[in-house]
Write an enzyme that holds these catalytic residues in place. Structure first.
Site, PDB file in Angstrom:
ATOM      1  N   LYS A  84       0.838  -1.222   0.073  1.00 20.94           N
ATOM      2  CA  LYS A  84       0.062   0.006   0.148  1.00 20.94           C
ATOM      3  C   LYS A  84       1.000   1.188   0.016  1.00 20.94           C
ATOM      4  O   LYS A  84       0.576   2.081  -0.780  1.00 20.94           O
ATOM      5  CB  LYS A  84      -0.919   0.061   1.204  1.00 20.94           C
ATOM      6  CG  LYS A  84      -1.802   1.164   1.036  1.00 20.94           C
ATOM      7  CD  LYS A  84      -2.775   1.111   2.425  1.00 20.94           C
ATOM      8  CE  LYS A  84      -3.556  -0.216   2.415  1.00 20.94           C
ATOM      9  NZ  LYS A  84      -4.906  -0.007   3.003  1.00 20.94           N
TER      10      LYS A  84
ATOM     11  N   ARG B  56      -3.127   2.847   8.705  1.00 19.60           N
ATOM     12  CA  ARG B  56      -3.600   1.633   8.371  1.00 19.60           C
ATOM     13  C   ARG B  56      -2.282   0.763   7.938  1.00 19.60           C
ATOM     14  O   ARG B  56      -1.301   1.265   7.661  1.00 19.60           O
ATOM     15  CB  ARG B  56      -3.905   2.063   6.673  1.00 19.60           C
ATOM     16  CG  ARG B  56      -5.387   2.862   6.780  1.00 19.60           C
ATOM     17  CD  ARG B  56      -5.302   3.432   5.165  1.00 19.60           C
ATOM     18  NE  ARG B  56      -6.594   4.198   5.114  1.00 19.60           N
ATOM     19  CZ  ARG B  56      -7.891   4.019   4.906  1.00 19.60           C
ATOM     20  NH1 ARG B  56      -8.128   2.656   4.697  1.00 19.60           N
ATOM     21  NH2 ARG B  56      -8.709   4.917   4.904  1.00 19.60           N
TER      22      ARG B  56
ATOM     23  N   GLY C 299      -7.892  -7.732   5.153  1.00 24.27           N
ATOM     24  CA  GLY C 299      -8.760  -7.928   6.471  1.00 24.27           C
ATOM     25  C   GLY C 299      -8.173  -8.580   7.441  1.00 24.27           C
ATOM     26  O   GLY C 299      -8.557  -8.539   8.676  1.00 24.27           O
TER      27      GLY C 299
ATOM     28  N   MET D 135      -5.090  -7.436   9.333  1.00 22.75           N
ATOM     29  CA  MET D 135      -4.603  -6.615  10.239  1.00 22.75           C
ATOM     30  C   MET D 135      -5.190  -5.394  10.439  1.00 22.75           C
ATOM     31  O   MET D 135      -6.405  -5.366   9.861  1.00 22.75           O
ATOM     32  CB  MET D 135      -3.076  -6.157   9.707  1.00 22.75           C
ATOM     33  CG  MET D 135      -2.130  -7.604   9.752  1.00 22.75           C
ATOM     34  SD  MET D 135      -0.518  -7.167   9.197  1.00 22.75           S
ATOM     35  CE  MET D 135      -0.825  -6.566   7.612  1.00 22.75           C
TER      36      MET D 135
ATOM     37  N   ARG E 184      -3.251  -0.959  -6.767  1.00 21.59           N
ATOM     38  CA  ARG E 184      -2.379  -1.976  -6.597  1.00 21.59           C
ATOM     39  C   ARG E 184      -2.511  -2.898  -8.049  1.00 21.59           C
ATOM     40  O   ARG E 184      -3.709  -2.557  -8.588  1.00 21.59           O
ATOM     41  CB  ARG E 184      -2.351  -2.956  -5.330  1.00 21.59           C
ATOM     42  CG  ARG E 184      -3.632  -3.755  -5.365  1.00 21.59           C
ATOM     43  CD  ARG E 184      -3.938  -4.106  -4.293  1.00 21.59           C
ATOM     44  NE  ARG E 184      -5.227  -4.582  -4.100  1.00 21.59           N
ATOM     45  CZ  ARG E 184      -5.900  -5.043  -3.066  1.00 21.59           C
ATOM     46  NH1 ARG E 184      -5.172  -5.222  -1.862  1.00 21.59           N
ATOM     47  NH2 ARG E 184      -7.332  -5.405  -3.054  1.00 21.59           N
TER      48      ARG E 184
ATOM     49  N   HIS F 170      -4.817 -32.098   6.885  1.00 21.92           N
ATOM     50  CA  HIS F 170      -4.818 -33.363   6.460  1.00 21.92           C
ATOM     51  C   HIS F 170      -5.600 -33.632   5.017  1.00 21.92           C
ATOM     52  O   HIS F 170      -5.115 -33.957   4.115  1.00 21.92           O
ATOM     53  CB  HIS F 170      -5.383 -34.257   7.445  1.00 21.92           C
ATOM     54  CG  HIS F 170      -5.287 -35.778   7.084  1.00 21.92           C
ATOM     55  ND1 HIS F 170      -6.330 -36.188   6.654  1.00 21.92           N
ATOM     56  CD2 HIS F 170      -4.294 -36.661   7.013  1.00 21.92           C
ATOM     57  CE1 HIS F 170      -6.141 -37.700   6.166  1.00 21.92           C
ATOM     58  NE2 HIS F 170      -5.030 -37.769   6.596  1.00 21.92           N
TER      59      HIS F 170
ATOM     60  N   SER G  80      18.355 -40.577 -16.077  1.00 18.24           N
ATOM     61  CA  SER G  80      17.057 -39.984 -15.840  1.00 18.24           C
ATOM     62  C   SER G  80      16.729 -39.997 -14.120  1.00 18.24           C
ATOM     63  O   SER G  80      16.705 -41.011 -13.535  1.00 18.24           O
ATOM     64  CB  SER G  80      15.867 -40.669 -16.343  1.00 18.24           C
ATOM     65  OG  SER G  80      14.555 -40.157 -16.094  1.00 18.24           O
TER      66      SER G  80
ATOM     67  N   CYS H 264      12.181 -37.905 -14.206  1.00 19.51           N
ATOM     68  CA  CYS H 264      10.836 -38.674 -14.670  1.00 19.51           C
ATOM     69  C   CYS H 264       9.969 -38.919 -13.445  1.00 19.51           C
ATOM     70  O   CYS H 264       8.875 -39.364 -13.395  1.00 19.51           O
ATOM     71  CB  CYS H 264      10.996 -39.876 -15.580  1.00 19.51           C
ATOM     72  SG  CYS H 264      12.110 -41.089 -14.509  1.00 19.51           S
TER      73      CYS H 264
ATOM     74  N   TYR I  85      15.744 -32.330 -20.280  1.00 22.26           N
ATOM     75  CA  TYR I  85      14.478 -32.647 -20.425  1.00 22.26           C
ATOM     76  C   TYR I  85      13.826 -32.950 -18.947  1.00 22.26           C
ATOM     77  O   TYR I  85      14.397 -33.432 -18.071  1.00 22.26           O
ATOM     78  CB  TYR I  85      14.028 -33.519 -21.563  1.00 22.26           C
ATOM     79  CG  TYR I  85      14.275 -35.218 -21.080  1.00 22.26           C
ATOM     80  CD1 TYR I  85      13.272 -35.974 -20.100  1.00 22.26           C
ATOM     81  CD2 TYR I  85      15.386 -35.497 -21.679  1.00 22.26           C
ATOM     82  CE1 TYR I  85      13.667 -37.008 -20.071  1.00 22.26           C
ATOM     83  CE2 TYR I  85      15.708 -37.010 -21.164  1.00 22.26           C
ATOM     84  CZ  TYR I  85      14.848 -37.590 -20.365  1.00 22.26           C
ATOM     85  OH  TYR I  85      15.187 -38.948 -19.931  1.00 22.26           O
TER      86      TYR I  85
HETATM   87  C1  PEP Z   1      11.077 -42.294  -9.256  1.00 18.66           C
HETATM   88  O1  PEP Z   1      11.216 -43.038  -8.612  1.00 18.66           O
HETATM   89  O2  PEP Z   1      11.028 -41.223  -9.319  1.00 18.66           O
HETATM   90  C2  PEP Z   1      10.495 -42.941 -10.610  1.00 18.66           C
HETATM   91  C3  PEP Z   1      10.276 -42.255 -11.482  1.00 18.66           C
HETATM   92  O3  PEP Z   1      10.191 -44.287 -10.528  1.00 18.66           O
HETATM   93  P1  PEP Z   1       8.811 -44.805  -9.626  1.00 18.66           P
HETATM   94  O4  PEP Z   1       8.028 -43.942  -9.499  1.00 18.66           O
HETATM   95  O5  PEP Z   1       8.270 -45.853 -10.959  1.00 18.66           O
HETATM   96  O6  PEP Z   1       9.472 -45.672  -8.607  1.00 18.66           O
END
Ligand code: PEP
Ligand code: MG
Length: 902
Positions: free
Chosen positions: A29, A98, A107, A109, A343, A459, A786, A854, A874
């Site tokens: 502000k 303020r 709202g 504070m 803002r 949770h 990977s 991956c 990648y």
């Molecule tokens: C991993 O462990 O990140 C993975 C891609 O293999 P998975 O999830 O199949 O164990």
């Protein structure tokens, strides 16, 4: 020396001294008021006390040295500018005090208005207002009320009751019917309440009022609701709030005064135009209290054309200056327009894309900036189905949008009932006060979860997000009675079996079934909506920004897909190959029997015949996938999970065998199976015989898979397509494991591919900490890495990935041990460090080593930025997250510098 330093420390900034980039110091502000002041817009004069002063106050419990003198000096110059003195009996200057933190905390504070009023200056204020006694006494009673409540913790209801009493005595229900005498009486009543609760008179000294109000604003940073809000919104706890002291202007001085809010574009859709509300003869808090209905901003043109034209001019200037949607609060005091706040305005996900596209068209920002203005979380939101809402559907409650999506279903109150009804094919919404780990099965069975308590990290919220399930938490208007199987809301009772609809994005709850609409953005990604031919601003904006992200990003984006169908869809979503084809599901279903034969084989012949039967089936799987990914790389991972997962559960089998024995049936086969299950049973299967270990223990298993991959590649190539297989070995911890598998695989590949021209790479997952730490050695034997960040997180933290998120992460989040599950977003310092070490040492040993990820993190926005920084080639993620990863990879390439060298 120290004393001198602290005197020199600057804690107070005049509006003319700040600017919009000083949000850390002046709060949002304050920084924006300074910016407007410097743009020459009519901002009531004032000054800002810095967040540093607040932090010093909160740390020591007293104002830092020098602050009082600096406030004095700035107050004097404010008084000079206004030609009035704070609380002067004849012609008082009044100020508002303020809060204003770096991030907006609406709202949460405190604010105190009309500071400077007392028994004498109230008379001066009346004279200033042309003898408007009613206005002056109303302002005074508001000060005592606000000051008492926020500064001295007088219970607010006491003031409310006194106001109700005054109205009752007058025979009215409307505040506006109270005249000056009534309000004077109310001031007396309020003062008595003040004395009763504080043991002292309401302070008459204006400067004391000011100092106490400033202190109360500092302290409101740590008020419980502010703490809870910060935790939910992941706002750091140590920022502190700035305090803005601003000359009061009044919108409640008659018909030629008023107050309003304005947006420079529609924050819901992004459409251009004039959006806002105006309320004549009112102060800001009256608008919030909803005492009277506001009118659309356009009507101000009839009421006060001069102010209206001026406001439009300022709105245009602010947009041009901020190069973004601005929201504005303003007040008109007797025909004079004052700008009280601006803002960069909050907006929906759709509006974020649309506005970014418009601003590019208007030449205000370039495409890089447009890409910077949107994010993957917004794009993900736009990919969920939405409710098709018309006027018929009004929400009955609003909680926290804890996990996005739109879900309708029959209400159930217990996990068991959820499972039962879902098994009958019903859609159910599990309603609880709050969930706990015992509700897990019900949560899995339900379409959505609705709780009356708990925030974004409760949770229910954490677990639902993990499952990708719609969840609204903390809908506290719901009175949930689990034993009676009903809840009440807005005077209505909802019983088990009644239908409700919940929107996990907005947190809104509806009674009955609201129709669901598919996402247009998904239709566009799937190719059924052509952006050029679509009269849809959102689709066009998404197309434009995605195109730029693709042109900008360095990271390639692949997908995790195990079937030709998933692969084809991911390809439509822009995947540039498969980064992880898990082969284990290919061993399920009607192939289970063959796997059982493999596991139970007592001789080489038996085992080999089982493998020989699996080979053509596997080959057909890979043919499908290579075809769908024609021309693109496909990483196939050799089988990973422990073999006993393919066998029936131990207890169930033991019972079946015992019962059959009792009946005197022939159970030789079952007994053999039971013995095998017992033999293979592991206490910690995640750390047991899986991945490469399995390949080294069961002769011929990996060899069969390698042969199926190579044969499929050759077959596809003979048909004129291009297969680019990459064989990936899971769970490697030592280079020797990889070398052993590789030696066998290379022989088979050489034999199968012959002169077909097919090239097969062999690489490894890096998902065991030891592999990351010996990556230099492993790279000698691997053509690519990977990162399996799921297992790397599991083994890095020692968290069982199947158990902990539902079991106790809510507590870790509550305690702030981490702000987000490390399975959801990469833990940069710990697990991320393992990735960094492995990337560096792997590349040092084998320059040009191809690196990807991956694990689930491949589709998480923040993690994508991390992988960009580390220099991976990648990321690979589930098909639906491919567009998110493309967008974030583009954003990472524009927001980081120095990491684009490769
Ligand atoms: C991993 O462990 O990140 C993975 C891609 O293999 P998975 O999830 O199949 O164990
Ligand atoms: Mg793994």
């Amino acid at each position: 020396m120290a004393a001198q330093d602290s005197v020199e420390h600057k804690y107070v900034y005049d509006f003319a001294e700040g600017n919009k980039d000083l949000k850390d110091l002046l709060g949002g502000k304050g920084a924006n008021l300074a910016e407007m002041t410097n743009l020459g817009l009519p901002v009531p004069p004032g000054f800002t006390i810095t967040t540093e002063a607040c932090k010093a106050y909160l740390a020591t419990g007293r104002e830092p040295d020098g602050l009082a003198a600096q406030i004095e000096a700035h107050l004097e110059s404010l008084e000079r500018e206004m030609g009035r003195k704070l609380g002067d009996p004849q012609d008082p200057l009044l100020v508002s005090v303020r809060s204003g933190a770096k991030f907006s905390m609406p709202g949460m504070m405190e604010t105190v208005l009309n500071v400077g009023l007392n028994d004498r200056s109230v008379v001066g204020l009346s004279a200033q207002a042309g003898g408007n006694d009613r206005f002056a006494w109303d302002s005074y009673r508001r000060l005592i009320q606000m000051f008492g409540k926020t500064v001295c913790e007088v219970p607010g209801e006491e003031f409310e009751h006194a106001l109700d009493d005054a109205k009752r005595a007058k025979g009215t229900e409307n505040d506006l019917d109270l005249d000056a005498d009534d309000l004077r009486g109310l001031v007396d009543a309020y003062k008595k309440i003040f004395v009763k609760h504080t043991g002292r008179e309401f302070p008459q000294e204006p400067r004391e009022q000011l100092d106490l109000a400033i202190r109360a604003v500092f302290e409101s940073w740590n008020a419980e609701r502010a703490v809870v809000y910060r935790r939910q919104e992941r706002i750091p706890a140590d920022l502190g709030t700035a305090v803005n002291v601003v000359a009061m202007v009044f919108g409640n001085l008659g018909a030629d005064s008023g107050t309003g809010v304005a947006f420079t574009r529609d924050p819901a859709s992004g459409a251009q135009g004039i959006y806002g509300d105006y309320l004549a003869n009112a102060q800001g808090e009256d608008v919030v209290a909803g005492i009277r209905n506001t009118v659309p901003l356009q009507e101000l043109e009839q009421l006060d054309k001069k102010s209206y034209d001026e406001l439009l001019d300022y709105m245009a200037r602010l947009e041009e200056h901020y190069k973004d949607l601005c929201d504005i609060e303003f007040t008109i005091e007797r025909g004079k327009l004052w700008m009280l706040q601006t803002r960069v305005g909050k907006r929906t996900a759709a509006a974020a894309f649309v506005i970014a596209g418009q601003l590019v068209d208007e030449g205000l920002i370039d495409l890089d900036e447009a890409l910077h203005r949107v994010n993957g979380a917004q794009l993900a939101q736009l990919m969920f189905p939405r409710f098709q809402l018309d006027h018929e559907f009004q929400p009955v409650a609003k909680g926290i949008g804890a996990s996005p999506g739109a879900a309708s279903g029959k209400v159930v109150f217990t996990s068991a009932r959820a499972v039962e009804l879902a098994a009958e094919g019903e859609s159910v919404i599990l309603v609880r006060r709050e969930t706990n780990p015992d509700d897990l099965n019900g949560m899995i069975a339900a379409k959505g979860i609705l709780t009356s308590r708990g925030g974004k990290t409760s949770h229910a919220a954490v677990v639902a997000r993990g499952m990708g399930k719609t969840c609204v938490s903390g809908a506290d208007e719901l009175d949930v009675n689990v034993p009676a199987k009903r809840f009440t809301v807005a005077g209505q009772t909802v019983n088990e079996g009644d239908v409700v609809s919940i929107d996990g994005t907005t947190g809104k709850v509806y009674l009955g079934e609201v129709p669901v609409m598919p996402s247009e953005v998904v239709q566009y990604f799937e190719g059924s909506l052509e952006p050029e031919h679509v009269d849809n601003a959102l689709v066009r904006a998404v197309h434009r920004i995605m195109t730029h992200a693709d042109a900008t990003r360095r990271l390639a984006v692949r997908t995790n897909a195990d079937t030709g169908e998933d692969a084809a869809r991911a390809r439509r979503f822009g995947a540039e190959g498969i980064g992880l084809c898990r082969t284990e599901h290919m061993f399920l279903g009607d192939r289970r029997e063959l796997v059982e034969r493999l596991i139970l084989a007592r001789t080489d012949d038996e085992r080999e015949s089982a493998l020989a039967a699996l080979l053509p089936l596997q080959r057909a799987d890979f043919v499908d996938i290579f075809r769908a990914m024609d021309g693109l790389p496909v990483t196939v991972r050799l089988i990973d999970p422990p073999l006993h997962e393919f066998l029936p559960p131990l207890e169930q089998l033991a019972v079946n065998v015992a019962v059959a024995q009792e009946r005197g049936e022939d159970v030789a086969k079952e007994e053999a199976l039971l013995a095998a299950v017992r033999r293979m049973h592991e206490e910690n299967p995640m750390l047991g015989l899986r991945g490469v270990r399995l390949g080294l223990v069961i002769p011929g298993l990996f060899a069969m898979q390698v042969r199926a991959i190579a044969e499929a590649a050759v077959a596809v190539t003979r048909d004129g397509a291009v297969a680019k297989p990459e064989i990936m070995v899971p769970l490697v911890g030592a280079v020797q494991e990889l070398e052993t598998v590789r030696a066998e695989a290379e022989k088979i590949i050489a034999e199968v591919v012959g002169d077909s021209g097919v090239e097969v790479l062999i690489g490894t997952m890096i998902e065991v900490p030891r592999a990351a730490l010996t990556a230099g050695q492993i790279a000698e034997a691997a053509q690519f890495f990977s990162f399996g960040t799921n297992d790397l997180t599991q083994m890095g933290w020692g968290f069982s990935r199947d158990d902990v998120e539902g079991a106790f992460f809510w507590r870790y989040l509550e305690l702030g041990i981490f702000g987000i599950s490390p399975f959801e977003s990469i833990d940069r310092e710990g697990v991320g460090r393992l990735v960094r070490i492995a990337a560096e040492e792997g590349r040092a040993a084998r320059p040009g080593l191809k690196l990807g990820v991956c694990g689930e993190h491949g589709g998480d926005p923040d993690s994508v930025h991390f992988f960009h920084e580390v220099g991976l080639d990648y990321v690979s993620c589930s098909p639906f997250r491919v567009p998110v990863a493309r967008l974030e990879a583009g954003r990472a390439a524009i927001t980081t510098t120095g990491s684009d060298s490769r």
